[in-house]
Write a protein that holds these residues in place. Structure first.
Motif, PDB file in Angstrom:
ATOM      1  N   ARG A  29       0.853  -1.182   0.000  1.00  0.00           N
ATOM      2  CA  ARG A  29       0.000   0.000   0.000  1.00  0.00           C
ATOM      3  C   ARG A  29       0.891   1.235   0.000  1.00  0.00           C
ATOM      4  O   ARG A  29       1.768   1.379   0.856  1.00  0.00           O
ATOM      5  N   LEU A  30       0.639   2.130  -0.937  1.00  0.00           N
ATOM      6  CA  LEU A  30       1.540   3.247  -1.157  1.00  0.00           C
ATOM      7  C   LEU A  30       0.966   4.574  -0.674  1.00  0.00           C
ATOM      8  O   LEU A  30      -0.239   4.806  -0.725  1.00  0.00           O
ATOM      9  N   GLY A  31       1.865   5.437  -0.231  1.00  0.00           N
ATOM     10  CA  GLY A  31       1.531   6.830   0.000  1.00  0.00           C
ATOM     11  C   GLY A  31       1.850   7.645  -1.237  1.00  0.00           C
ATOM     12  O   GLY A  31       2.356   7.129  -2.239  1.00  0.00           O
ATOM     13  N   GLY A  32       1.562   8.928  -1.189  1.00  0.00           N
ATOM     14  CA  GLY A  32       1.826   9.811  -2.325  1.00  0.00           C
ATOM     15  C   GLY A  32       3.313  10.030  -2.561  1.00  0.00           C
ATOM     16  O   GLY A  32       4.145   9.878  -1.648  1.00  0.00           O
ATOM     17  N   ASN A  33       3.658  10.388  -3.770  1.00  0.00           N
ATOM     18  CA  ASN A  33       5.049  10.621  -4.147  1.00  0.00           C
ATOM     19  C   ASN A  33       5.706  11.664  -3.238  1.00  0.00           C
ATOM     20  O   ASN A  33       5.095  12.671  -2.883  1.00  0.00           O
ATOM     21  N   ARG A  34       6.985  11.410  -2.862  1.00  0.00           N
ATOM     22  CA  ARG A  34       7.721  12.306  -1.947  1.00  0.00           C
ATOM     23  C   ARG A  34       8.970  12.869  -2.623  1.00  0.00           C
ATOM     24  O   ARG A  34      10.084  12.404  -2.381  1.00  0.00           O
ATOM     25  N   PRO A  35       8.831  13.889  -3.461  1.00  0.00           N
ATOM     26  CA  PRO A  35      10.007  14.485  -4.105  1.00  0.00           C
ATOM     27  C   PRO A  35      10.923  15.179  -3.117  1.00  0.00           C
ATOM     28  O   PRO A  35      12.113  15.388  -3.399  1.00  0.00           O
ATOM     29  N   ASP A  36      10.398  15.544  -1.940  1.00  0.00           N
ATOM     30  CA  ASP A  36      11.173  16.292  -0.957  1.00  0.00           C
ATOM     31  C   ASP A  36      12.254  15.468  -0.277  1.00  0.00           C
ATOM     32  O   ASP A  36      13.106  16.025   0.436  1.00  0.00           O
ATOM     33  N   LEU A  37      12.264  14.168  -0.486  1.00  0.00           N
ATOM     34  CA  LEU A  37      13.235  13.316   0.189  1.00  0.00           C
ATOM     35  C   LEU A  37      14.594  13.297  -0.492  1.00  0.00           C
ATOM     36  O   LEU A  37      15.554  12.730   0.039  1.00  0.00           O
ATOM     37  N   TRP A  38      14.700  13.921  -1.679  1.00  0.00           N
ATOM     38  CA  TRP A  38      15.934  13.866  -2.457  1.00  0.00           C
ATOM     39  C   TRP A  38      16.550  15.256  -2.598  1.00  0.00           C
ATOM     40  O   TRP A  38      15.828  16.254  -2.651  1.00  0.00           O
ATOM     41  N   PRO A  39      17.868  15.321  -2.724  1.00  0.00           N
ATOM     42  CA  PRO A  39      18.498  16.608  -3.067  1.00  0.00           C
ATOM     43  C   PRO A  39      18.275  16.912  -4.541  1.00  0.00           C
ATOM     44  O   PRO A  39      18.046  16.009  -5.345  1.00  0.00           O
ATOM     45  N   ALA A  40      18.310  18.169  -4.891  1.00  0.00           N
ATOM     46  CA  ALA A  40      18.124  18.563  -6.292  1.00  0.00           C
ATOM     47  C   ALA A  40      19.268  18.026  -7.147  1.00  0.00           C
ATOM     48  O   ALA A  40      20.426  18.058  -6.750  1.00  0.00           O
ATOM     49  N   VAL A  41      18.915  17.486  -8.316  1.00  0.00           N
ATOM     50  CA  VAL A  41      19.895  16.993  -9.277  1.00  0.00           C
ATOM     51  C   VAL A  41      19.519  17.574 -10.632  1.00  0.00           C
ATOM     52  O   VAL A  41      18.389  17.400 -11.101  1.00  0.00           O
ATOM     53  N   GLN A  42      20.458  18.258 -11.267  1.00  0.00           N
ATOM     54  CA  GLN A  42      20.175  18.888 -12.546  1.00  0.00           C
ATOM     55  C   GLN A  42      19.760  17.846 -13.580  1.00  0.00           C
ATOM     56  O   GLN A  42      20.422  16.822 -13.756  1.00  0.00           O
ATOM     57  N   GLY A  43      18.618  18.106 -14.236  1.00  0.00           N
ATOM     58  CA  GLY A  43      18.137  17.216 -15.284  1.00  0.00           C
ATOM     59  C   GLY A  43      17.330  16.038 -14.791  1.00  0.00           C
ATOM     60  O   GLY A  43      16.870  15.233 -15.603  1.00  0.00           O
ATOM     61  N   LEU A  44      17.143  15.918 -13.469  1.00  0.00           N
ATOM     62  CA  LEU A  44      16.404  14.788 -12.908  1.00  0.00           C
ATOM     63  C   LEU A  44      15.155  15.300 -12.205  1.00  0.00           C
ATOM     64  O   LEU A  44      15.231  16.174 -11.331  1.00  0.00           O
ATOM     65  N   SER A  45      13.990  14.773 -12.599  1.00  0.00           N
ATOM     66  CA  SER A  45      12.727  15.178 -11.990  1.00  0.00           C
ATOM     67  C   SER A  45      12.303  14.169 -10.919  1.00  0.00           C
ATOM     68  O   SER A  45      12.458  12.956 -11.098  1.00  0.00           O
ATOM     69  N   PHE A  46      11.774  14.691  -9.820  1.00  0.00           N
ATOM     70  CA  PHE A  46      11.245  13.838  -8.765  1.00  0.00           C
ATOM     71  C   PHE A  46       9.726  13.998  -8.632  1.00  0.00           C
ATOM     72  O   PHE A  46       9.112  13.398  -7.763  1.00  0.00           O
ATOM     73  N   ASP A  47       9.131  14.815  -9.491  1.00  0.00           N
ATOM     74  CA  ASP A  47       7.704  15.115  -9.409  1.00  0.00           C
ATOM     75  C   ASP A  47       6.895  14.178 -10.300  1.00  0.00           C
ATOM     76  O   ASP A  47       7.332  13.814 -11.401  1.00  0.00           O
ATOM     77  N   ALA A  48       5.717  13.805  -9.824  1.00  0.00           N
ATOM     78  CA  ALA A  48       4.796  12.970 -10.596  1.00  0.00           C
ATOM     79  C   ALA A  48       3.400  13.571 -10.491  1.00  0.00           C
ATOM     80  O   ALA A  48       2.951  13.893  -9.385  1.00  0.00           O
ATOM     81  N   PRO A  49       2.707  13.744 -11.618  1.00  0.00           N
ATOM     82  CA  PRO A  49       1.330  14.244 -11.554  1.00  0.00           C
ATOM     83  C   PRO A  49       0.481  13.347 -10.653  1.00  0.00           C
ATOM     84  O   PRO A  49       0.655  12.122 -10.647  1.00  0.00           O
ATOM     85  N   GLU A  50      -0.402  13.947  -9.908  1.00  0.00           N
ATOM     86  CA  GLU A  50      -1.198  13.169  -8.948  1.00  0.00           C
ATOM     87  C   GLU A  50      -1.971  12.047  -9.631  1.00  0.00           C
ATOM     88  O   GLU A  50      -2.075  10.939  -9.111  1.00  0.00           O
ATOM     89  N   VAL A  51      -2.511  12.314 -10.821  1.00  0.00           N
ATOM     90  CA  VAL A  51      -3.311  11.312 -11.517  1.00  0.00           C
ATOM     91  C   VAL A  51      -2.472  10.105 -11.915  1.00  0.00           C
ATOM     92  O   VAL A  51      -3.006   9.002 -12.111  1.00  0.00           O
ATOM     93  N   ALA A  52      -1.162  10.286 -12.035  1.00  0.00           N
ATOM     94  CA  ALA A  52      -0.296   9.197 -12.475  1.00  0.00           C
ATOM     95  C   ALA A  52       0.272   8.382 -11.312  1.00  0.00           C
ATOM     96  O   ALA A  52       0.939   7.371 -11.539  1.00  0.00           O
ATOM     97  N   GLN A  53       0.019   8.788 -10.082  1.00  0.00           N
ATOM     98  CA  GLN A  53       0.618   8.120  -8.928  1.00  0.00           C
ATOM     99  C   GLN A  53      -0.216   6.899  -8.512  1.00  0.00           C
ATOM    100  O   GLN A  53      -1.367   7.042  -8.103  1.00  0.00           O
ATOM    101  N   PRO A  54       0.352   5.689  -8.600  1.00  0.00           N
ATOM    102  CA  PRO A  54      -0.396   4.495  -8.185  1.00  0.00           C
ATOM    103  C   PRO A  54      -0.567   4.461  -6.675  1.00  0.00           C
ATOM    104  O   PRO A  54       0.244   5.021  -5.930  1.00  0.00           O
ATOM    105  N   GLN A  55      -1.618   3.779  -6.232  1.00  0.00           N
ATOM    106  CA  GLN A  55      -1.873   3.667  -4.793  1.00  0.00           C
ATOM    107  C   GLN A  55      -1.515   2.289  -4.218  1.00  0.00           C
ATOM    108  O   GLN A  55      -1.476   2.111  -3.006  1.00  0.00           O
TER     109      GLN A  55
END
Length: 310
Positions: free
Chosen positions: A61-87
Protein backbone atom coordinates in the motif's frame (compact mmCIF):
# COMPACT_ATOMS: atom_id res chain seq x y z
CA UNK A 1 20.28 -14.90 19.55
CA UNK A 2 19.41 -18.50 20.43
CA UNK A 3 21.37 -20.68 18.01
CA UNK A 4 18.44 -23.09 17.87
CA UNK A 5 16.16 -20.41 16.36
CA UNK A 6 16.25 -20.67 12.58
CA UNK A 7 16.69 -17.31 10.84
CA UNK A 8 14.72 -17.20 7.57
CA UNK A 9 16.74 -16.76 4.39
CA UNK A 10 14.46 -14.24 2.68
CA UNK A 11 17.02 -13.46 -0.04
CA UNK A 12 17.34 -17.13 -0.97
CA UNK A 13 13.58 -17.66 -0.75
CA UNK A 14 12.77 -14.80 -3.13
CA UNK A 15 15.68 -15.39 -5.51
CA UNK A 16 14.57 -18.98 -6.05
CA UNK A 17 11.84 -17.49 -8.25
CA UNK A 18 12.53 -17.08 -11.96
CA UNK A 19 9.64 -14.77 -12.83
CA UNK A 20 8.03 -11.74 -11.20
CA UNK A 21 4.76 -9.97 -11.92
CA UNK A 22 4.37 -6.33 -10.87
CA UNK A 23 1.06 -4.52 -11.10
CA UNK A 24 0.46 -0.82 -10.52
CA UNK A 25 -3.01 -0.12 -9.17
CA UNK A 26 -5.19 2.98 -8.97
CA UNK A 27 -8.32 2.76 -6.80
CA UNK A 28 -11.81 3.68 -7.96
CA UNK A 29 -12.35 7.40 -7.50
CA UNK A 30 -15.96 6.94 -6.39
CA UNK A 31 -15.09 4.78 -3.36
CA UNK A 32 -13.23 5.65 -0.15
CA UNK A 33 -9.62 4.50 -0.21
CA UNK A 34 -10.19 2.40 2.93
CA UNK A 35 -12.94 0.43 1.18
CA UNK A 36 -10.74 -0.24 -1.85
CA UNK A 37 -7.75 -1.30 0.25
CA UNK A 38 -9.77 -3.57 2.53
CA UNK A 39 -11.48 -5.21 -0.45
CA UNK A 40 -8.11 -5.65 -2.18
CA UNK A 41 -6.59 -7.46 0.80
CA UNK A 42 -9.46 -9.40 2.38
CA UNK A 43 -11.69 -10.23 -0.59
CA UNK A 44 -9.74 -9.97 -3.84
CA UNK A 45 -6.34 -10.90 -2.41
CA UNK A 46 -7.30 -14.13 -0.66
CA UNK A 47 -8.50 -15.57 -3.97
CA UNK A 48 -4.85 -15.67 -5.07
CA UNK A 49 -4.12 -17.90 -2.09
CA UNK A 50 -6.65 -20.47 -3.38
CA UNK A 51 -4.92 -20.90 -6.75
CA UNK A 52 -1.77 -22.97 -7.37
CA UNK A 53 1.42 -21.62 -8.88
CA UNK A 54 2.44 -18.52 -6.92
CA UNK A 55 5.64 -18.72 -4.89
CA UNK A 56 5.11 -15.34 -3.19
CA UNK A 57 2.34 -12.77 -3.31
CA UNK A 58 2.48 -9.44 -1.46
CA UNK A 59 0.44 -6.26 -1.53
CA UNK A 60 2.22 -2.93 -1.00
CA UNK A 61 0.00 0.00 0.00
CA UNK A 62 1.54 3.25 -1.16
CA UNK A 63 1.53 6.83 0.00
CA UNK A 64 1.83 9.81 -2.32
CA UNK A 65 5.05 10.62 -4.15
CA UNK A 66 7.72 12.31 -1.95
CA UNK A 67 10.01 14.48 -4.11
CA UNK A 68 11.17 16.29 -0.96
CA UNK A 69 13.23 13.32 0.19
CA UNK A 70 15.93 13.87 -2.46
CA UNK A 71 18.50 16.61 -3.07
CA UNK A 72 18.12 18.56 -6.29
CA UNK A 73 19.90 16.99 -9.28
CA UNK A 74 20.18 18.89 -12.55
CA UNK A 75 18.14 17.22 -15.28
CA UNK A 76 16.40 14.79 -12.91
CA UNK A 77 12.73 15.18 -11.99
CA UNK A 78 11.24 13.84 -8.76
CA UNK A 79 7.70 15.11 -9.41
CA UNK A 80 4.80 12.97 -10.60
CA UNK A 81 1.33 14.24 -11.55
CA UNK A 82 -1.20 13.17 -8.95
CA UNK A 83 -3.31 11.31 -11.52
CA UNK A 84 -0.30 9.20 -12.48
CA UNK A 85 0.62 8.12 -8.93
CA UNK A 86 -0.40 4.49 -8.18
CA UNK A 87 -1.87 3.67 -4.79
CA UNK A 88 -0.90 0.00 -4.61
CA UNK A 89 1.55 -2.55 -5.98
CA UNK A 90 0.66 -6.26 -5.94
CA UNK A 91 3.85 -8.23 -6.49
CA UNK A 92 3.93 -11.94 -7.32
CA UNK A 93 6.81 -14.39 -7.75
CA UNK A 94 6.78 -17.67 -9.72
CA UNK A 95 9.42 -20.36 -9.46
CA UNK A 96 9.15 -21.27 -13.14
CA UNK A 97 7.29 -20.73 -16.39
CA UNK A 98 5.38 -23.95 -15.68
CA UNK A 99 4.09 -22.52 -12.39
CA UNK A 100 3.05 -19.31 -14.12
CA UNK A 101 1.13 -21.34 -16.71
CA UNK A 102 -0.52 -23.46 -13.99
CA UNK A 103 -1.56 -20.28 -12.19
CA UNK A 104 -2.93 -18.69 -15.35
CA UNK A 105 -4.88 -21.80 -16.31
CA UNK A 106 -6.65 -22.06 -12.95
CA UNK A 107 -10.29 -20.83 -13.02
CA UNK A 108 -9.71 -18.18 -10.35
CA UNK A 109 -6.87 -16.23 -12.07
CA UNK A 110 -8.24 -17.03 -15.52
CA UNK A 111 -11.77 -15.77 -14.96
CA UNK A 112 -12.97 -14.92 -11.43
CA UNK A 113 -10.12 -12.63 -10.32
CA UNK A 114 -10.09 -10.48 -13.50
CA UNK A 115 -13.87 -10.08 -13.33
CA UNK A 116 -13.67 -9.08 -9.66
CA UNK A 117 -11.14 -6.27 -10.10
CA UNK A 118 -13.64 -3.60 -11.11
CA UNK A 119 -15.15 -3.68 -7.62
CA UNK A 120 -12.21 -1.66 -6.27
CA UNK A 121 -9.89 -0.77 -9.16
CA UNK A 122 -10.20 2.17 -11.53
CA UNK A 123 -7.00 1.35 -13.42
CA UNK A 124 -4.30 -1.33 -13.46
CA UNK A 125 -1.04 -1.89 -15.31
CA UNK A 126 0.59 -5.32 -15.00
CA UNK A 127 4.11 -6.11 -16.18
CA UNK A 128 6.06 -9.37 -16.23
CA UNK A 129 9.78 -8.90 -15.52
CA UNK A 130 12.35 -10.55 -17.79
CA UNK A 131 13.18 -14.11 -16.61
CA UNK A 132 15.74 -13.93 -13.83
CA UNK A 133 15.70 -10.12 -13.93
CA UNK A 134 14.24 -9.35 -10.52
CA UNK A 135 16.62 -9.92 -7.59
CA UNK A 136 16.55 -9.37 -3.84
CA UNK A 137 20.06 -8.12 -3.09
CA UNK A 138 19.80 -7.71 0.67
CA UNK A 139 17.22 -8.35 3.40
CA UNK A 140 18.15 -7.79 7.04
CA UNK A 141 14.52 -7.67 8.17
CA UNK A 142 14.37 -11.47 7.86
CA UNK A 143 10.59 -11.73 7.88
CA UNK A 144 9.19 -13.64 4.87
CA UNK A 145 5.60 -12.75 5.79
CA UNK A 146 5.43 -9.09 6.81
CA UNK A 147 1.89 -8.06 7.78
CA UNK A 148 1.01 -4.41 8.35
CA UNK A 149 3.27 -1.34 8.58
CA UNK A 150 6.88 -2.20 7.69
CA UNK A 151 9.32 -2.11 10.62
CA UNK A 152 11.55 0.56 9.00
CA UNK A 153 10.96 3.31 6.40
CA UNK A 154 10.25 1.55 3.11
CA UNK A 155 9.80 2.96 -0.38
CA UNK A 156 8.85 1.87 -3.88
CA UNK A 157 11.25 3.81 -6.11
CA UNK A 158 10.03 3.92 -9.71
CA UNK A 159 12.37 4.88 -12.56
CA UNK A 160 11.53 6.62 -15.83
CA UNK A 161 14.38 6.22 -18.35
CA UNK A 162 15.73 9.14 -20.32
CA UNK A 163 14.75 9.16 -23.99
CA UNK A 164 17.16 6.98 -25.92
CA UNK A 165 18.51 5.29 -22.77
CA UNK A 166 16.26 2.21 -22.81
CA UNK A 167 19.00 -0.01 -24.21
CA UNK A 168 21.15 -1.08 -21.30
CA UNK A 169 18.82 0.54 -18.75
CA UNK A 170 18.15 -2.72 -16.90
CA UNK A 171 21.87 -3.39 -16.48
CA UNK A 172 22.39 0.19 -15.30
CA UNK A 173 19.57 -0.08 -12.77
CA UNK A 174 20.76 -3.41 -11.37
CA UNK A 175 24.54 -3.11 -11.48
CA UNK A 176 25.18 0.64 -11.20
CA UNK A 177 22.32 1.61 -8.88
CA UNK A 178 20.76 -1.29 -6.97
CA UNK A 179 23.91 -3.28 -6.22
CA UNK A 180 25.96 -0.38 -4.76
CA UNK A 181 22.91 0.85 -2.82
CA UNK A 182 22.42 -2.61 -1.30
CA UNK A 183 25.92 -2.39 0.20
CA UNK A 184 25.14 0.77 2.19
CA UNK A 185 25.13 -0.11 5.93
CA UNK A 186 21.81 1.68 6.49
CA UNK A 187 19.97 -0.18 3.72
CA UNK A 188 18.16 -3.11 5.33
CA UNK A 189 16.23 -4.43 2.32
CA UNK A 190 16.59 -3.91 -1.41
CA UNK A 191 14.92 -5.70 -4.29
CA UNK A 192 15.34 -4.52 -7.86
CA UNK A 193 12.70 -5.27 -10.49
CA UNK A 194 13.48 -4.45 -14.16
CA UNK A 195 10.32 -3.96 -16.20
CA UNK A 196 9.59 -4.33 -19.93
CA UNK A 197 8.23 -1.42 -21.99
CA UNK A 198 4.67 -0.88 -20.87
CA UNK A 199 2.02 -3.21 -22.22
CA UNK A 200 -0.32 -4.59 -19.58
CA UNK A 201 0.13 -8.35 -19.11
CA UNK A 202 -3.35 -8.75 -17.62
CA UNK A 203 -6.80 -7.50 -18.53
CA UNK A 204 -9.84 -7.04 -16.31
CA UNK A 205 -13.29 -6.23 -17.69
CA UNK A 206 -14.37 -2.74 -16.73
CA UNK A 207 -10.89 -1.65 -15.59
CA UNK A 208 -8.75 0.75 -17.65
CA UNK A 209 -5.31 -0.55 -18.62
CA UNK A 210 -3.79 2.44 -20.39
CA UNK A 211 -1.02 4.12 -18.40
CA UNK A 212 -2.22 7.52 -17.06
CA UNK A 213 0.43 9.72 -18.62
CA UNK A 214 3.48 9.72 -20.88
CA UNK A 215 6.09 8.64 -18.32
CA UNK A 216 6.10 4.86 -17.85
CA UNK A 217 8.43 2.93 -15.56
CA UNK A 218 11.17 0.67 -16.88
CA UNK A 219 12.03 -0.63 -13.43
CA UNK A 220 11.48 -0.17 -9.71
CA UNK A 221 13.34 -0.80 -6.47
CA UNK A 222 11.84 -1.78 -3.14
CA UNK A 223 14.06 -0.02 -0.62
CA UNK A 224 13.95 -0.27 3.19
CA UNK A 225 16.32 1.92 5.21
CA UNK A 226 17.11 2.64 8.84
CA UNK A 227 16.42 6.35 8.27
CA UNK A 228 14.88 8.25 5.38
CA UNK A 229 17.83 10.66 5.38
CA UNK A 230 19.88 7.86 3.78
CA UNK A 231 18.26 8.53 0.41
CA UNK A 232 20.38 11.63 -0.17
CA UNK A 233 23.57 9.61 0.37
CA UNK A 234 22.47 6.99 -2.14
CA UNK A 235 21.94 9.47 -4.95
CA UNK A 236 25.54 10.61 -4.62
CA UNK A 237 26.50 7.35 -6.38
CA UNK A 238 26.69 7.15 -10.20
CA UNK A 239 27.86 10.48 -11.62
CA UNK A 240 25.90 9.82 -14.81
CA UNK A 241 22.62 8.99 -13.03
CA UNK A 242 20.69 11.75 -14.80
CA UNK A 243 22.05 10.60 -18.18
CA UNK A 244 20.09 7.36 -17.77
CA UNK A 245 17.11 8.44 -15.61
CA UNK A 246 14.77 11.31 -16.42
CA UNK A 247 12.47 10.89 -13.41
CA UNK A 248 12.52 9.09 -10.08
CA UNK A 249 9.22 8.75 -8.22
CA UNK A 250 9.30 7.86 -4.51
CA UNK A 251 6.26 6.18 -2.99
CA UNK A 252 6.37 5.44 0.76
CA UNK A 253 5.16 1.90 1.49
CA UNK A 254 2.58 2.41 4.24
CA UNK A 255 1.71 -1.27 4.75
CA UNK A 256 2.70 -4.66 3.37
CA UNK A 257 0.48 -7.74 3.40
CA UNK A 258 1.95 -11.13 2.51
CA UNK A 259 -0.69 -13.58 1.30
CA UNK A 260 1.63 -16.30 -0.05
CA UNK A 261 5.17 -17.08 1.09
CA UNK A 262 7.40 -19.96 0.02
CA UNK A 263 4.63 -21.35 -2.17
CA UNK A 264 2.06 -21.63 0.62
CA UNK A 265 -0.69 -19.28 1.76
CA UNK A 266 -0.10 -17.35 4.96
CA UNK A 267 -2.82 -17.16 7.59
CA UNK A 268 -3.73 -13.73 6.23
CA UNK A 269 -3.95 -15.24 2.76
CA UNK A 270 -6.34 -17.91 3.98
CA UNK A 271 -8.52 -15.98 6.42
CA UNK A 272 -8.00 -12.27 5.80
CA UNK A 273 -6.20 -9.87 8.11
CA UNK A 274 -9.08 -8.95 10.50
CA UNK A 275 -9.78 -12.62 11.28
CA UNK A 276 -6.11 -13.33 12.01
CA UNK A 277 -5.89 -10.30 14.30
CA UNK A 278 -8.98 -11.47 16.20
CA UNK A 279 -7.60 -15.01 16.56
CA UNK A 280 -4.29 -13.72 17.94
CA UNK A 281 -6.03 -11.28 20.30
CA UNK A 282 -8.28 -14.05 21.63
CA UNK A 283 -5.36 -16.46 22.08
CA UNK A 284 -7.17 -19.09 19.98
CA UNK A 285 -4.03 -21.02 19.06
CA UNK A 286 -5.98 -24.07 17.89
CA UNK A 287 -7.34 -21.93 15.03
CA UNK A 288 -3.78 -21.46 13.77
CA UNK A 289 -2.88 -25.15 13.60
CA UNK A 290 -2.54 -27.23 10.45
CA UNK A 291 -5.39 -29.56 11.43
CA UNK A 292 -8.01 -26.79 11.63
CA UNK A 293 -6.68 -24.90 8.60
CA UNK A 294 -6.72 -28.05 6.46
CA UNK A 295 -10.27 -28.85 7.55
CA UNK A 296 -11.37 -25.35 6.59
CA UNK A 297 -9.39 -24.74 3.40
CA UNK A 298 -8.49 -28.18 2.07
CA UNK A 299 -5.74 -28.37 -0.56
CA UNK A 300 -5.36 -24.58 -0.64
CA UNK A 301 -3.28 -24.89 2.55
CA UNK A 302 -0.66 -26.85 0.60
CA UNK A 303 -0.12 -24.17 -2.01
CA UNK A 304 2.48 -25.16 -4.59
CA UNK A 305 2.41 -28.73 -3.28
CA UNK A 306 -0.83 -29.05 -5.24
CA UNK A 307 1.34 -29.04 -8.38
CA UNK A 308 3.72 -31.65 -7.00
CA UNK A 309 1.23 -34.45 -6.37
CA UNK A 310 2.58 -37.87 -7.48
Amino acid sequence: MDASVEVPDVVGLENAAELALTSFCWWRADLPRAVCETYWRDVHGIMFARAPGLWQYRQLRLGGNRPDLWPAVQGLSFDAPEVAQPQGIPHGLFLSEADLVAFGDHPLPKDVIPRDAHHFLGRIGALLSPPGGGRTLVDRINDPAVQGPPPVPTFALCFVPRAGAADGFHAFLTERVARPWSEHPDVVRLRVEPLPPYESAMSSPGVAHRWPGEETYLGWIELAVRDGAVLGDLLAGPADFAHHVSALHTYPVREVYTLISGGRPTEVGLRGYPAVRAIIAAGAENQRGAAVLTRLFGDAVRGLDQLRKP
